[in-house]
Design an enzyme around this catalytic site. Structure first.
Site, PDB file in Angstrom:
ATOM      1  N   GLY A 192       4.000   8.133  -3.882  1.00 15.33           N
ATOM      2  CA  GLY A 192       3.382   7.926  -5.175  1.00 15.33           C
ATOM      3  C   GLY A 192       2.557   6.655  -5.263  1.00 15.33           C
ATOM      4  O   GLY A 192       2.026   6.152  -4.263  1.00 15.33           O
ATOM      5  N   HIS A 193       2.471   6.120  -6.469  1.00 18.21           N
ATOM      6  CA  HIS A 193       1.624   4.966  -6.783  1.00 18.21           C
ATOM      7  C   HIS A 193       2.065   3.726  -6.004  1.00 18.21           C
ATOM      8  O   HIS A 193       1.243   3.030  -5.403  1.00 18.21           O
ATOM      9  CB  HIS A 193       1.719   4.713  -8.290  1.00 18.21           C
ATOM     10  CG  HIS A 193       0.827   3.640  -8.819  1.00 18.21           C
ATOM     11  ND1 HIS A 193      -0.542   3.700  -8.742  1.00 18.21           N
ATOM     12  CD2 HIS A 193       1.122   2.471  -9.456  1.00 18.21           C
ATOM     13  CE1 HIS A 193      -1.072   2.622  -9.311  1.00 18.21           C
ATOM     14  NE2 HIS A 193      -0.077   1.855  -9.741  1.00 18.21           N
ATOM     15  N   PHE A 194       3.369   3.429  -5.999  1.00 13.14           N
ATOM     16  CA  PHE A 194       3.906   2.268  -5.297  1.00 13.14           C
ATOM     17  C   PHE A 194       4.246   2.671  -3.861  1.00 13.14           C
ATOM     18  O   PHE A 194       5.410   2.802  -3.484  1.00 13.14           O
ATOM     19  CB  PHE A 194       5.142   1.730  -6.026  1.00 13.14           C
ATOM     20  CG  PHE A 194       4.840   1.074  -7.338  1.00 13.14           C
ATOM     21  CD1 PHE A 194       4.569  -0.289  -7.419  1.00 13.14           C
ATOM     22  CD2 PHE A 194       4.811   1.815  -8.518  1.00 13.14           C
ATOM     23  CE1 PHE A 194       4.291  -0.905  -8.627  1.00 13.14           C
ATOM     24  CE2 PHE A 194       4.531   1.217  -9.740  1.00 13.14           C
ATOM     25  CZ  PHE A 194       4.258  -0.156  -9.789  1.00 13.14           C
TER      26      PHE A 194
END
Length: 278
Positions: free
Chosen positions: A256-258
């Site tokens: 995901g984003h992180f």
């Protein structure tokens, strides 16, 4: 087991009356690496990456004003103000001529600095940090288009913070709840700077053409490491960099984003292989 030689130091420096916190590790004679954090986080998001890299690089990771342990300004927080402060911080600690890792909010801060001081930038590492409209999801466009302070405040709720960490990951149980819990602590403690920045985010999109022109003109060596499950900055945003940087190294991860939460070892290895070549 290899023993790490260097210790991470936790320091403060005064920048125009703002007590700015930063993490520093490594040999000052080693290649320099600047880590600029994203929303709603602070330099703690890089603590594990610093441990991985501190024997090979001189690493600096500041908390932006209003984030983490850094003071919040008395004036409204804007991305221009963040960039101004980080620019002065880098001059204050005599840290120029570096590779720059930008993520999320760190990208608009870092690209502002790069356009002002292209001579400072030896290379770029871009991790889920957008500079092209191609990569903006509907969620991101709603965020950017919002002008209502109450809506911005609602975006700081725990369920939103947790969503940012868990959406698109391979294994939610691999993501420590300490991540969003610590971020939420800072959001609850000082929400106003993040509300200000949410309402100012449209200023970044307006600068995309300027940042793209910088990339075309200066062609910094660039490594792109991107979580393709990011609900905010989509995979096309990673691939868009190749229009202006056809020689960039693109790596997509099923997370995901992180992206560092699930792919720390892989991204650290890419950085180790990349920076010595530039």
């Amino acid at each position: 087991m290899t023993t790490k030689t260097h210790v991470t130091r936790h320091r403060f420096v005064d920048v125009d009356g703002i007590k700015l916190f930063y993490r520093e590790a490594g040999d000052p004679a080693a290649p320099k690496l600047l880590l600029l954090h994203g929303f709603p986080s602070a330099s703690h998001q890089y603590a594990r990456l610093i441990e991985e890299l501190k024997d090979e690089f001189h690493v600096i990771a500041p908390d932006h004003p209003g984030s983490g342990h850094s003071d919040a300004p008395e004036r409204p927080c804007t991305f221009d103000f963040l960039a101004d402060t980080i620019e002065k911080f880098l001059l204050a600690i005599d840290f120029t001529g570096f590779s720059m890792y930008v993520f999320d909010f760190g990208a608009p801060v870092g690209f502002r600095i790069a356009t002002r001081h292209p001579e400072w930038i030896k290379s770029l590492i871009v991790q889920n940090g957008n500079a092209y409209e191609d990569g903006l999801s509907d969620l991101a466009r709603d965020f950017i288009g919002n002008r209502d302070p109450q809506v911005a405040r609602d975006m700081l709720a725990l369920e939103c913070t947790k969503f940012g960490y868990l959406e698109g990951v391979r294994d939610p149980e691999a993501i420590s709840p300490d991540t969003w819990t610590l971020d939420q602590h800072y959001l609850d403690l000082r929400p106003q700077p993040q509300i200000d920045l949410a309402l100012d985010y449209h200023s970044n999109v307006a600068k995309y053409p300027e940042w793209q022109a910088y990339l075309r003109e200066h062609r910094p060596p660039t490594l792109i490491a991107w979580g393709r499950g990011d609900p905010f900055f989509l995979e096309p945003g990673a691939k868009a960099y190749l229009r202006d940087l056809p020689g960039a190294r693109l790596h997509l991860f099923d997370t995901g984003h992180f992206a560092l939460e699930e792919n720390l070892a892989e991204i650290a290895a890419l950085i180790r292989a990349f920076i010595p070549t530039v």
